[in-house]
Design a protein around this motif. Structure first.
Motif, short mmCIF file in Angstrom:
data_model
loop_
_atom_site.label_atom_id
_atom_site.label_comp_id
_atom_site.label_asym_id
_atom_site.label_seq_id
_atom_site.Cartn_x
_atom_site.Cartn_y
_atom_site.Cartn_z
N LYS A 1 0.81 -1.22 0.00
CA LYS A 1 0.00 0.00 0.00
C LYS A 1 0.85 1.27 0.00
O LYS A 1 0.42 2.31 -0.51
CB LYS A 1 -0.93 0.00 1.23
CG LYS A 1 -1.92 -1.15 1.25
CD LYS A 1 -2.85 -1.13 0.04
CE LYS A 1 -3.88 -2.24 0.12
NZ LYS A 1 -4.77 -2.25 -1.07
N PHE A 2 2.02 1.21 0.60
CA PHE A 2 2.89 2.39 0.67
C PHE A 2 3.52 2.72 -0.68
O PHE A 2 3.64 3.89 -1.06
CB PHE A 2 4.01 2.16 1.69
CG PHE A 2 3.61 2.41 3.13
CD1 PHE A 2 2.28 2.47 3.51
CD2 PHE A 2 4.58 2.58 4.10
CE1 PHE A 2 1.92 2.69 4.83
CE2 PHE A 2 4.23 2.81 5.44
CZ PHE A 2 2.89 2.86 5.80
N ALA A 3 3.99 1.69 -1.38
CA ALA A 3 4.80 1.91 -2.58
C ALA A 3 4.14 2.80 -3.64
O ALA A 3 4.77 3.76 -4.12
CB ALA A 3 5.20 0.56 -3.18
N PRO A 4 2.88 2.56 -4.01
CA PRO A 4 2.29 3.40 -5.07
C PRO A 4 2.13 4.87 -4.65
O PRO A 4 2.26 5.76 -5.49
CB PRO A 4 0.91 2.75 -5.30
CG PRO A 4 0.99 1.39 -4.72
CD PRO A 4 1.95 1.49 -3.58
N LEU B 1 5.06 9.41 7.02
CA LEU B 1 4.86 7.99 7.26
C LEU B 1 3.62 7.75 8.13
O LEU B 1 2.85 6.82 7.89
CB LEU B 1 6.10 7.39 7.93
CG LEU B 1 7.33 7.27 7.04
CD1 LEU B 1 8.56 6.89 7.87
CD2 LEU B 1 7.10 6.24 5.94
N ASN B 2 3.44 8.61 9.14
CA ASN B 2 2.26 8.48 9.99
C ASN B 2 0.98 8.69 9.17
O ASN B 2 0.01 7.94 9.31
CB ASN B 2 2.31 9.48 11.13
CG ASN B 2 1.06 9.43 12.00
OD1 ASN B 2 0.14 10.23 11.81
ND2 ASN B 2 1.00 8.50 12.93
N ALA B 3 1.01 9.69 8.29
CA ALA B 3 -0.17 9.96 7.46
C ALA B 3 -0.47 8.78 6.54
O ALA B 3 -1.64 8.41 6.35
CB ALA B 3 0.06 11.23 6.64
N GLU B 4 0.57 8.17 5.98
CA GLU B 4 0.36 7.03 5.08
C GLU B 4 -0.13 5.80 5.85
O GLU B 4 -0.93 5.02 5.33
CB GLU B 4 1.64 6.71 4.31
CG GLU B 4 2.06 7.78 3.32
CD GLU B 4 0.93 8.18 2.39
OE1 GLU B 4 0.10 7.33 2.02
OE2 GLU B 4 0.86 9.37 2.03
#
Length: 324
Positions: free
Chosen positions: A55-58, A269-272
């Motif tokens: 989920k993070f990568a895109p 990072l927290n937001a993602e």
């Protein structure tokens, strides 16, 4: 007037240089990220780490890989993250094993509370007491009776010394007055092989790790180590329902980054993480593993980590848990 003009010109030049320098700074992240995991592939921590990576990568527009470094109660991955460059590219998906239990048992070369920056709580999973599907024990009562008839003759598996599985086993010994022997492995997936094969008798595994074996009919779940039954295991009673109190142990998973990472990277990072945990498919995946998605802010999660550190320190002392 001339001096004033020169002063103004110098000031404008300085501001222009600062603006150019600021504009030249790359936006975070500007290179690939990795998520360190202190357990073997296939376990609960690994599963959740790969969900986050996908989920993070895109959104971050950078490759995000999962790097498994099992052993030493998940603390190898923790130390590597603590010693990494504080640029926000090395993340750690840790459990209370490394963050709250192991520091009271092992001599670590880093401080989990100081050398790692909490990003947020990912999920909380109850632990579940499992035996092989071919085991003769159908309930906790059956198991305790057999343990009483054969003192010291039972073995329980864990994913390593100081893991929540280890603590759960010793808490069970303490609550029942029985004595079973701890057999540590480098990750839950390795322990599962010996549970199924009958080499060890039982395990207090996290639902995230054990659920696949339970649903496949290879594990029999005898009890959930939590105040309430798991929605994914509605027919499995809690330990307390079966007369065993004071032995509840759950496993939580948190995302961390190297201490000293710039605040903008931590906030991104927290937001993602918050965004990811709100996705319907991610929530479905976590709940299918028997857990609940995290909802704490980074600050609240840091406070929880400290409270859990103190709580498990007391439990380790009460159960006299030591490195073996």
């Amino acid at each position: 007037m001339k001096l004033s003009f020169l002063a103004r010109a110098a000031s404008m030049a300085a501001l222009a240089l600062m603006a150019a320098t600021a504009g030249a700074q790359p936006a975070y992240p500007d290179k690939p990220l990795r998520i360190m995991v202190g357990a073997s592939p296939g376990g609960g921590t690994d599963i959740l780490a790969r969900v986050l990576a996908d989920k993070f990568a895109p959104v971050l527009k950078q490759p995000v890989t999962v790097e498994n470094r099992p052993g030493a109660s998940n603390t190898i991955a923790g130390e590597l993250t603590a010693r990494a460059a504080a640029d926000g590219t090395t993340l750690l998906l840790a459990t209370n094993t490394a963050q709250a239990v192991a520091p009271h048992i092992l001599k670590l070369k880093y401080d989990p509370l100081k050398d790692l920056q909490p990003i947020g709580l990912v999920a909380v999973m109850p632990n579940v007491l499992v035996v092989s599907a071919s085991s003769p024990y159908k309930s906790v009562k059956d198991l305790v009776a057999a343990m009483g008839a054969k003192p010291g003759g039972f073995k329980y598996a864990s994913s390593g010394i100081g893991s929540t599985q280890h603590v759960g086993g010793e808490a069970f010994n303490l609550a029942t007055g029985m004595k079973s022997i701890h057999v540590p492995y480098k990750g839950s997936s390795q322990a599962h092989i010996d549970i199924i094969g009958g080499e060890v008798d039982m395990m207090f595994d996290s639902t995230s790790s054990a659920m696949g074996q339970i649903k496949a009919g290879k594990f029999r779940a005898l009890a959930v180590s939590a105040p309430q039954r798991s929605p994914e295991l509605p027919d499995v009673p809690t330990l307390a329902e079966q007369g065993i109190k004071g032995a509840d142990v759950s496993t939580w998973y948190g995302l961390y980054v190297t201490a000293g990472t710039p605040r903008p990277a931590v906030e991104r990072l927290n937001a993602e993480l918050v965004r990811t945990l709100k996705l319907a498919d991610v929530q479905t995946r976590i709940k299918a593993l028997g857990g609940e998605p995290g909802t704490l802010t980074g600050e609240a999660f840091a406070a929880m980590n400290r409270q859990e550190f103190d709580h498990y320190g007391q439990l380790v002392r009460d159960a006299n848990i030591k490195a073996e």
